[in-house]
Scaffold this motif. Structure first.
Motif, PDB file in Angstrom:
ATOM      1  N   ILE A 240       2.178   2.557  -3.432  1.00  0.00           N
ATOM      2  CA  ILE A 240       1.281   3.143  -4.413  1.00  0.00           C
ATOM      3  C   ILE A 240       1.355   4.663  -4.298  1.00  0.00           C
ATOM      4  N   VAL A 241       1.796   5.308  -5.353  1.00  0.00           N
ATOM      5  CA  VAL A 241       1.931   6.763  -5.342  1.00  0.00           C
ATOM      6  C   VAL A 241       0.622   7.381  -5.806  1.00  0.00           C
ATOM      7  N   GLU A 242      -0.023   8.163  -4.961  1.00  0.00           N
ATOM      8  CA  GLU A 242      -1.298   8.776  -5.301  1.00  0.00           C
ATOM      9  C   GLU A 242      -1.067  10.117  -5.979  1.00  0.00           C
ATOM     10  N   ASP A 243      -1.863  10.386  -6.980  1.00  0.00           N
ATOM     11  CA  ASP A 243      -1.806  11.668  -7.662  1.00  0.00           C
ATOM     12  C   ASP A 243      -2.335  12.741  -6.709  1.00  0.00           C
TER      13      ASP A 243
ATOM     14  N   GLU B 199       0.824  -1.208   0.000  1.00  0.00           N
ATOM     15  CA  GLU B 199       0.000   0.000   0.000  1.00  0.00           C
ATOM     16  C   GLU B 199       0.855   1.255   0.000  1.00  0.00           C
ATOM     17  N   GLU B 200       1.967   1.212   0.769  1.00  0.00           N
ATOM     18  CA  GLU B 200       2.794   2.397   0.848  1.00  0.00           C
ATOM     19  C   GLU B 200       3.566   2.651  -0.437  1.00  0.00           C
TER      20      GLU B 200
ATOM     21  N   TYR C 295     -10.208  17.465 -11.007  1.00  0.00           N
ATOM     22  CA  TYR C 295     -10.376  16.340 -11.925  1.00  0.00           C
ATOM     23  C   TYR C 295     -10.130  16.782 -13.371  1.00  0.00           C
TER      24      TYR C 295
ATOM     25  N   GLU D  49     -10.696  14.617  -4.160  1.00  0.00           N
ATOM     26  CA  GLU D  49     -11.492  13.818  -3.228  1.00  0.00           C
ATOM     27  C   GLU D  49     -11.744  14.579  -1.932  1.00  0.00           C
TER      28      GLU D  49
ATOM     29  N   ASN E 274      -7.738   8.827 -18.020  1.00  0.00           N
ATOM     30  CA  ASN E 274      -7.745   8.514 -16.586  1.00  0.00           C
ATOM     31  C   ASN E 274      -9.178   8.241 -16.131  1.00  0.00           C
TER      32      ASN E 274
ATOM     33  N   LEU F  50     -10.372   7.126 -13.273  1.00  0.00           N
ATOM     34  CA  LEU F  50     -10.708   7.622 -11.944  1.00  0.00           C
ATOM     35  C   LEU F  50     -11.128   9.085 -12.010  1.00  0.00           C
TER      36      LEU F  50
ATOM     37  N   ILE G 276      -5.734  14.116  -7.576  1.00  0.00           N
ATOM     38  CA  ILE G 276      -6.865  13.251  -7.245  1.00  0.00           C
ATOM     39  C   ILE G 276      -7.177  13.351  -5.759  1.00  0.00           C
ATOM     40  N   VAL G 277      -6.133  13.344  -4.941  1.00  0.00           N
ATOM     41  CA  VAL G 277      -6.329  13.471  -3.492  1.00  0.00           C
ATOM     42  C   VAL G 277      -7.025  14.783  -3.170  1.00  0.00           C
TER      43      VAL G 277
END
Length: 324
Positions: A187-190, A184-185, A212, A197, A222, A224, A193-194
């Motif tokens: 995975i690089v989140e955009d 989980e750590e 978005y 959200e 994309n 998502l 996107i964060v």
């Protein structure tokens, strides 16, 4: 006991054959049951020490818990390490096997046995020297070796075991999938996107749409961001819709704005089929720019749902029929 510092590969097959005849799992179960009742001891839990391996597929086995561990060999191979605390070779092999098992994802189980504490397990396997390693599958010993192995040889031995049993034991593939899944750590989140959200959660739907849209400007595919943008747009509209608009739209079928608002209200009320049917019927009644507006609005509502949703599939067919 004789201390074997290096296994003789020529003896491996003979050792495996001898173990197959030496191990009486039925008798072992009876002894384990008796010991469990006498001591009221629960089955061994995974080691809680990070250095020894804290994964649930690494267990320190007692005579009372051994049968429960063997029963897990119906799902994945169980590699039984029979060693002793006084044996440096046992400690060396335990360290290597624990390291391998820690990264296995549970595609196999490491069962560590201290023969000083559980001598009857060693007797059941007919162990002549420590360390001895026995592979158990479907409740039966299938391979074994005595003495330590170099890490590369040990890894190869485990891999051959998994390759031979993968189609027979259902848990191997599941464990391998866990082992190769990204942590989980990792995975690089955009950050866009964060941020979108977070904006959505606080009800700032306009800001969410902006974030978005930034993503889609550089990554048009994309999914998502596409789903998020559709959700944010709908949430902004639905927030101000009065459910009374449904009755208004019913009484004024030519009022395009009322039809669009009523469809939003119906989706918000979980009347999805009714909302889709309303807009398809409106497409049939109007022309030109109004027809295109209604079509685009309906397609936007489709994006709120999975593409394989049967309600969406049916409405798409009806829309195509209405347009052509």
């Amino acid at each position: 006991m004789e201390h074997v510092t290096r296994p003789d590969p020529r003896k491996t097959a003979a050792l495996s054959a001898a173990l197959s005849g030496a191990v009486d799992l039925g008798a072992l179960k009876a002894r384990a049951d008796a010991a469990r009742q006498a001591a009221a001891a629960p089955a061994a839990a995974p080691s809680s020490s990070g250095d020894n391996g804290s994964a649930p597929w690494i267990v320190d086995v007692t005579e009372a818990s051994f049968q429960a561990v063997v029963e897990q060999s119906l799902q994945v191979p169980v590699v039984v390490l029979l060693g002793a605390s006084y044996s440096p070779e046992s400690q060396q092999l335990a360290t290597s096997l624990t390291r391998l098992a820690s990264s296995s994802g549970g595609s196999w189980i490491l069962a560590r046995v201290d023969l000083e504490q559980a001598p009857r397990i060693g007797q059941a396997f007919g162990v002549q020297s420590v360390p001895t390693v026995v592979a158990v599958a479907a409740g039966q010993p299938i391979d074994a070796f005595a003495g330590p192995l170099a890490d590369a040889e040990l890894s190869a031995w485990v891999q051959r075991l998994l390759d031979a049993l993968r189609d027979r034991l259902p848990g191997i593939r599941a464990g391998e999938a866990r082992a190769t899944a990204p942590a989980e750590e990792d995975i690089v989140e955009d950050p866009r996107i964060v941020a979108a959200e977070e904006a959505f959660e606080r009800g700032d739907y306009a800001a969410a749409q902006g974030y978005y849209s930034q993503v889609l400007a550089t990554e048009p595919g994309n999914e998502l961001a596409k789903e998020g943008l559709a959700q944010a747009r709908f949430a902004e509209r639905a927030e101000s819709v009065d459910p009374a608009v449904i009755a208004k739209a019913d009484s004024a079928p030519e009022d395009v704005e009322a039809q669009l608002a009523a469809a939003d209200a119906q989706v918000a009320l979980q009347q999805v089929d009714e909302a889709f049917a309303r807009l398809v019927d409106t497409v049939r009644r109007v022309y030109g720019d109004d027809r295109d507006r209604v079509r685009q609005h309906l397609v936007g509502l489709f994006e709120l749902f999975p593409s394989d949703d049967p309600r969406v599939a049916a409405a798409r067919r009806n829309l195509a029929s209405a347009l052509y």
